[in-house]
Design a protein around this motif. Structure first.
Motif, PDB file in Angstrom:
ATOM      1  N   LYS A  48      -2.256   8.906  -1.245  1.00 12.53           N
ATOM      2  CA  LYS A  48      -1.509   8.823  -0.179  1.00 12.53           C
ATOM      3  C   LYS A  48      -0.034   9.183  -0.228  1.00 12.53           C
ATOM      4  O   LYS A  48       0.613   9.659   0.877  1.00 12.53           O
ATOM      5  CB  LYS A  48      -1.755   7.363   0.410  1.00 12.53           C
ATOM      6  CG  LYS A  48      -2.860   6.679   0.515  1.00 12.53           C
ATOM      7  CD  LYS A  48      -3.480   6.803   1.682  1.00 12.53           C
ATOM      8  CE  LYS A  48      -4.754   6.185   1.923  1.00 12.53           C
ATOM      9  NZ  LYS A  48      -5.530   6.251   3.087  1.00 12.53           N
ATOM     10  N   PHE A  49       0.690   8.883  -1.286  1.00 14.38           N
ATOM     11  CA  PHE A  49       1.864   9.319  -1.329  1.00 14.38           C
ATOM     12  C   PHE A  49       1.996  10.933  -0.977  1.00 14.38           C
ATOM     13  O   PHE A  49       2.890  11.455  -0.398  1.00 14.38           O
ATOM     14  CB  PHE A  49       2.721   9.091  -2.520  1.00 14.38           C
ATOM     15  CG  PHE A  49       3.987   9.367  -2.741  1.00 14.38           C
ATOM     16  CD1 PHE A  49       5.281   8.507  -2.307  1.00 14.38           C
ATOM     17  CD2 PHE A  49       4.419  10.805  -3.403  1.00 14.38           C
ATOM     18  CE1 PHE A  49       6.354   9.076  -2.280  1.00 14.38           C
ATOM     19  CE2 PHE A  49       5.610  10.979  -3.212  1.00 14.38           C
ATOM     20  CZ  PHE A  49       6.824   9.980  -2.774  1.00 14.38           C
ATOM     21  N   LYS A  50       1.133  11.702  -1.877  1.00 15.01           N
ATOM     22  CA  LYS A  50       1.269  13.009  -1.728  1.00 15.01           C
ATOM     23  C   LYS A  50       0.850  13.438  -0.139  1.00 15.01           C
ATOM     24  O   LYS A  50       1.575  14.511   0.329  1.00 15.01           O
ATOM     25  CB  LYS A  50       0.052  13.828  -2.624  1.00 15.01           C
ATOM     26  CG  LYS A  50       0.086  13.789  -3.974  1.00 15.01           C
ATOM     27  CD  LYS A  50      -0.843  14.319  -4.720  1.00 15.01           C
ATOM     28  CE  LYS A  50      -1.006  14.128  -6.315  1.00 15.01           C
ATOM     29  NZ  LYS A  50      -2.324  14.347  -6.965  1.00 15.01           N
ATOM     30  N   GLU A  51      -0.074  12.680   0.354  1.00 17.02           N
ATOM     31  CA  GLU A  51      -0.608  13.245   1.735  1.00 17.02           C
ATOM     32  C   GLU A  51       0.708  12.954   2.792  1.00 17.02           C
ATOM     33  O   GLU A  51       0.843  13.639   3.861  1.00 17.02           O
ATOM     34  CB  GLU A  51      -1.761  12.052   2.183  1.00 17.02           C
ATOM     35  CG  GLU A  51      -2.578  12.898   2.907  1.00 17.02           C
ATOM     36  CD  GLU A  51      -3.833  11.580   3.088  1.00 17.02           C
ATOM     37  OE1 GLU A  51      -4.117  11.127   4.139  1.00 17.02           O
ATOM     38  OE2 GLU A  51      -4.358  11.447   1.998  1.00 17.02           O
ATOM     39  N   HIS A  52       1.289  11.588   2.855  1.00 14.96           N
ATOM     40  CA  HIS A  52       2.264  11.338   3.814  1.00 14.96           C
ATOM     41  C   HIS A  52       3.917  11.461   3.478  1.00 14.96           C
ATOM     42  O   HIS A  52       4.481  11.347   4.420  1.00 14.96           O
ATOM     43  CB  HIS A  52       1.899  10.057   3.928  1.00 14.96           C
ATOM     44  CG  HIS A  52       0.523   9.470   4.813  1.00 14.96           C
ATOM     45  ND1 HIS A  52       0.239   9.968   5.865  1.00 14.96           N
ATOM     46  CD2 HIS A  52      -0.496   9.149   3.877  1.00 14.96           C
ATOM     47  CE1 HIS A  52      -0.850   9.559   6.181  1.00 14.96           C
ATOM     48  NE2 HIS A  52      -1.551   9.109   5.085  1.00 14.96           N
ATOM     49  N   SER A  53       4.039  11.721   2.045  1.00 12.04           N
ATOM     50  CA  SER A  53       5.702  11.687   1.685  1.00 12.04           C
ATOM     51  C   SER A  53       6.399  10.489   2.700  1.00 12.04           C
ATOM     52  O   SER A  53       7.292  10.937   3.028  1.00 12.04           O
ATOM     53  CB  SER A  53       6.140  12.880   2.085  1.00 12.04           C
ATOM     54  OG  SER A  53       5.463  14.208   1.630  1.00 12.04           O
ATOM     55  N   PRO A  54       6.043   9.376   2.177  1.00 16.56           N
ATOM     56  CA  PRO A  54       6.825   8.225   2.785  1.00 16.56           C
ATOM     57  C   PRO A  54       8.079   8.066   2.246  1.00 16.56           C
ATOM     58  O   PRO A  54       8.429   8.636   1.349  1.00 16.56           O
ATOM     59  CB  PRO A  54       6.081   6.742   2.580  1.00 16.56           C
ATOM     60  CG  PRO A  54       5.451   7.393   1.204  1.00 16.56           C
ATOM     61  CD  PRO A  54       4.878   8.934   1.142  1.00 16.56           C
ATOM     62  N   ASP A  55       8.813   7.635   3.145  1.00 18.79           N
ATOM     63  CA  ASP A  55      10.541   7.453   2.628  1.00 18.79           C
ATOM     64  C   ASP A  55      10.559   6.211   1.623  1.00 18.79           C
ATOM     65  O   ASP A  55      11.597   5.996   0.824  1.00 18.79           O
ATOM     66  CB  ASP A  55      11.324   6.706   3.891  1.00 18.79           C
ATOM     67  CG  ASP A  55      11.370   7.793   4.881  1.00 18.79           C
ATOM     68  OD1 ASP A  55      11.477   9.018   4.824  1.00 18.79           O
ATOM     69  OD2 ASP A  55      11.112   7.529   6.202  1.00 18.79           O
ATOM     70  N   LEU A  56       9.498   5.355   1.671  1.00 19.48           N
ATOM     71  CA  LEU A  56       9.574   4.248   0.708  1.00 19.48           C
ATOM     72  C   LEU A  56       8.239   3.799   0.285  1.00 19.48           C
ATOM     73  O   LEU A  56       7.180   3.626   1.356  1.00 19.48           O
ATOM     74  CB  LEU A  56      10.277   3.034   1.184  1.00 19.48           C
ATOM     75  CG  LEU A  56      10.641   1.765   0.277  1.00 19.48           C
ATOM     76  CD1 LEU A  56      11.956   1.403   0.381  1.00 19.48           C
ATOM     77  CD2 LEU A  56       9.733   0.597   0.840  1.00 19.48           C
ATOM     78  N   VAL A  57       7.981   3.266  -0.853  1.00 20.83           N
ATOM     79  CA  VAL A  57       6.574   2.591  -1.138  1.00 20.83           C
ATOM     80  C   VAL A  57       6.565   1.088  -1.562  1.00 20.83           C
ATOM     81  O   VAL A  57       7.670   1.043  -2.326  1.00 20.83           O
ATOM     82  CB  VAL A  57       5.831   3.570  -2.242  1.00 20.83           C
ATOM     83  CG1 VAL A  57       4.685   2.869  -2.591  1.00 20.83           C
ATOM     84  CG2 VAL A  57       5.966   4.899  -1.901  1.00 20.83           C
ATOM     85  N   THR A  58       5.828   0.362  -1.232  1.00 16.13           N
ATOM     86  CA  THR A  58       5.852  -1.052  -1.724  1.00 16.13           C
ATOM     87  C   THR A  58       4.691  -1.184  -2.441  1.00 16.13           C
ATOM     88  O   THR A  58       3.480  -0.659  -2.018  1.00 16.13           O
ATOM     89  CB  THR A  58       5.726  -2.297  -0.791  1.00 16.13           C
ATOM     90  OG1 THR A  58       4.612  -2.195   0.213  1.00 16.13           O
ATOM     91  CG2 THR A  58       6.994  -2.336   0.335  1.00 16.13           C
ATOM     92  N   MET A  59       4.723  -1.325  -3.876  1.00 14.65           N
ATOM     93  CA  MET A  59       3.535  -1.374  -4.744  1.00 14.65           C
ATOM     94  C   MET A  59       3.188  -2.454  -5.457  1.00 14.65           C
ATOM     95  O   MET A  59       4.328  -3.135  -5.954  1.00 14.65           O
ATOM     96  CB  MET A  59       4.302  -0.059  -5.790  1.00 14.65           C
ATOM     97  CG  MET A  59       3.057  -0.048  -6.771  1.00 14.65           C
ATOM     98  SD  MET A  59       2.007   1.298  -6.526  1.00 14.65           S
ATOM     99  CE  MET A  59       2.749   2.693  -6.170  1.00 14.65           C
TER     100      MET A  59
END
Length: 120
Positions: A42-53
């Motif tokens: 999903k990170f590769k797909e959407h390039s979010p500004d931030l991730v909560t993991m």
């Protein structure tokens, strides 16, 4: 423009809680993932500004996912979510490049403080 966020947690109700806090405060939740492997995709797909993991998940844990995302984008901003008593894992996560961490159960103001501090 609203900051774009990816929420990663194996518990659907935890994702819902974070999403609720974020959406109410003007953030754009672009995707959700239920394990580390999905998080990387999903990170590769959407390039979010931030991730909560989340730290503890099946398939691939949060620290492994954090390291993989950091290889894709060294500037990635990731905030770890942990239950009480996971201090050593939180330290590992920070050393691996996490920007901050929030403890479950989530306090809305603490979640927002961590996110705003990380994005500024």
């Amino acid at each position: 423009m609203a900051h774009r966020i990816l929420i990663v947690d194996d518990a659907a109700f935890m994702r819902m809680m974070i999403k609720d806090i974020l959406v109410k405060n003007g953030f754009d939740v672009v995707a959700e993932a239920q394990d580390g492997a999905q998080a990387v995709e999903k990170f590769k797909e959407h390039s979010p500004d931030l991730v909560t993991m989340d730290i503890t998940m099946p398939e691939m844990d949060g620290i492994t996912a954090l390291k993989e995302i950091k290889q894709i984008d060294p500037q990635a901003k990731i905030i770890m979510c942990s239950a009480m008593g996971q201090q050593s894992m939180v330290i590992d996560a920070i050393q691996a490049g996490a920007k901050d961490f929030i403890v479950k159960p989530f306090q809305a103001d603490r979640v927002l403080e961590a996110i705003n501090k990380t994005l500024s």
